[in-house]
Scaffold this motif. Structure first.
Motif, PDB file in Angstrom:
ATOM      1  N   SER A   1       0.792  -1.250  -0.184  1.00 15.91           N
ATOM      2  CA  SER A   1       0.306   0.020   0.054  1.00 15.91           C
ATOM      3  C   SER A   1       0.733   1.405   0.014  1.00 15.91           C
ATOM      4  O   SER A   1       2.016   1.186   0.517  1.00 15.91           O
ATOM      5  N   THR A   2       0.494   2.313  -0.751  1.00 15.39           N
ATOM      6  CA  THR A   2       1.016   3.692  -0.765  1.00 15.39           C
ATOM      7  C   THR A   2       0.067   4.524  -0.517  1.00 15.39           C
ATOM      8  O   THR A   2      -1.121   4.402  -0.704  1.00 15.39           O
TER       9      THR A   2
ATOM     10  N   LYS B   1      -1.229   8.081  -1.582  1.00 11.81           N
ATOM     11  CA  LYS B   1      -1.353   8.825  -2.853  1.00 11.81           C
ATOM     12  C   LYS B   1      -2.329  10.033  -2.804  1.00 11.81           C
ATOM     13  O   LYS B   1      -3.323   9.999  -2.284  1.00 11.81           O
TER      14      LYS B   1
ATOM     15  N   ARG C   1      -5.299   6.078   0.612  1.00 12.29           N
ATOM     16  CA  ARG C   1      -4.545   4.700   0.673  1.00 12.29           C
ATOM     17  C   ARG C   1      -4.788   3.842  -0.425  1.00 12.29           C
ATOM     18  O   ARG C   1      -5.857   3.474  -0.745  1.00 12.29           O
TER      19      ARG C   1
END
Length: 230
Positions: A17-18, A20, A33
């Protein structure tokens, strides 16, 4: 039950997960997320006539990516998988706070933007939409070529609805739902707290998984209910 979404994030989802930021014609969503796990052998698999489809998971009202953990664990070895916490849900910030940013059209455009950011567009990769509850309705709109923001609908190969709405709401049901929007948040929170009386055996848990569900299902549902923000 520990309701903290970050503390309870499943390892697979946490790892891929990042956070953004995405800007659409409707709004800027600064901290979303996004879970994306590209198939480990994607570069070795045939790309003609197209790469293996991208599986896109869309959660329901008050849901989160974490609720798809079991499915993602099973399906990431099979295909590339994408899921996003909608703004205000899971680990995504509740920003912006104006009503227009959360209209159906605004959420559809946001999902299209996120999907196109991860779909292998140049290779003509198709997508399979997997939606739960409200997410199934959003998936149906993404697949429908009604005033599309992008050409995504042309690349939808399939749609899976998990507990989708069985029929349209009646005018009376719509009127009741609109009336609920006028209830102050703190009063709605009091009702939710009352509904959660009894913990794992509360009406809020039984309503979703049933009184005879196993203990782990009840624990997870209780946790998800606590994580869902009014």
């Amino acid at each position: 039950v520990n309701p903290d979404a970050k503390a309870n994030d499943p390892p697979l989802i946490e790892r891929f997960s990042t956070i953004k930021s995405y800007t659409t014609t409707q709004a800027t969503y600064p901290k979303l997320r996004v879970f994306y796990r590209r198939h480990q052998q994607a570069n070795c698999l045939p790309t003609s006539p197209a790469p293996i489809p991208l599986l896109v998971f869309i959660h329901g009202l008050g849901g989160s990516v974490a609720q798809f953990h079991a499915l993602l664990t099973s399906l990431t070895p099979i295909a590339s998988c994408l899921a996003v916490d909608l703004p205000g849900c899971g680990l995504s910030d509740f920003e912006p706070k104006d009503w227009e940013s959360y209209s159906t059209d605004a959420l559809i455009e946001l999902l299209e933007t996120v999907i196109e950011d991860h779909r292998e567009v140049a290779a003509g990769q198709g997508v399979i939409l997997i939606g739960h509850s409200m997410g199934a309705s959003l998936a149906a709109l993404l697949a429908n070529p009604r005033k599309p923001v992008t050409e995504l609908h042309k690349h939808v190969l399939g749609l899976v609805g998990i507990c989708p709405s069985a029929m349209q709401l009646t005018p009376i049901q719509l009127a009741v739902l609109r009336a609920l929007l006028w209830i102050p948040g703190f009063i709605f929170d009091l009702w939710r707290a009352w509904d959660r009386r009894g913990g794992l055996e509360s009406p809020s848990v039984h309503r979703f998984v049933g009184a005879n569900a196993d203990a782990e299902s009840k624990r997870l549902q209780c946790m998800y209910n606590h994580q869902s923000k009014t």
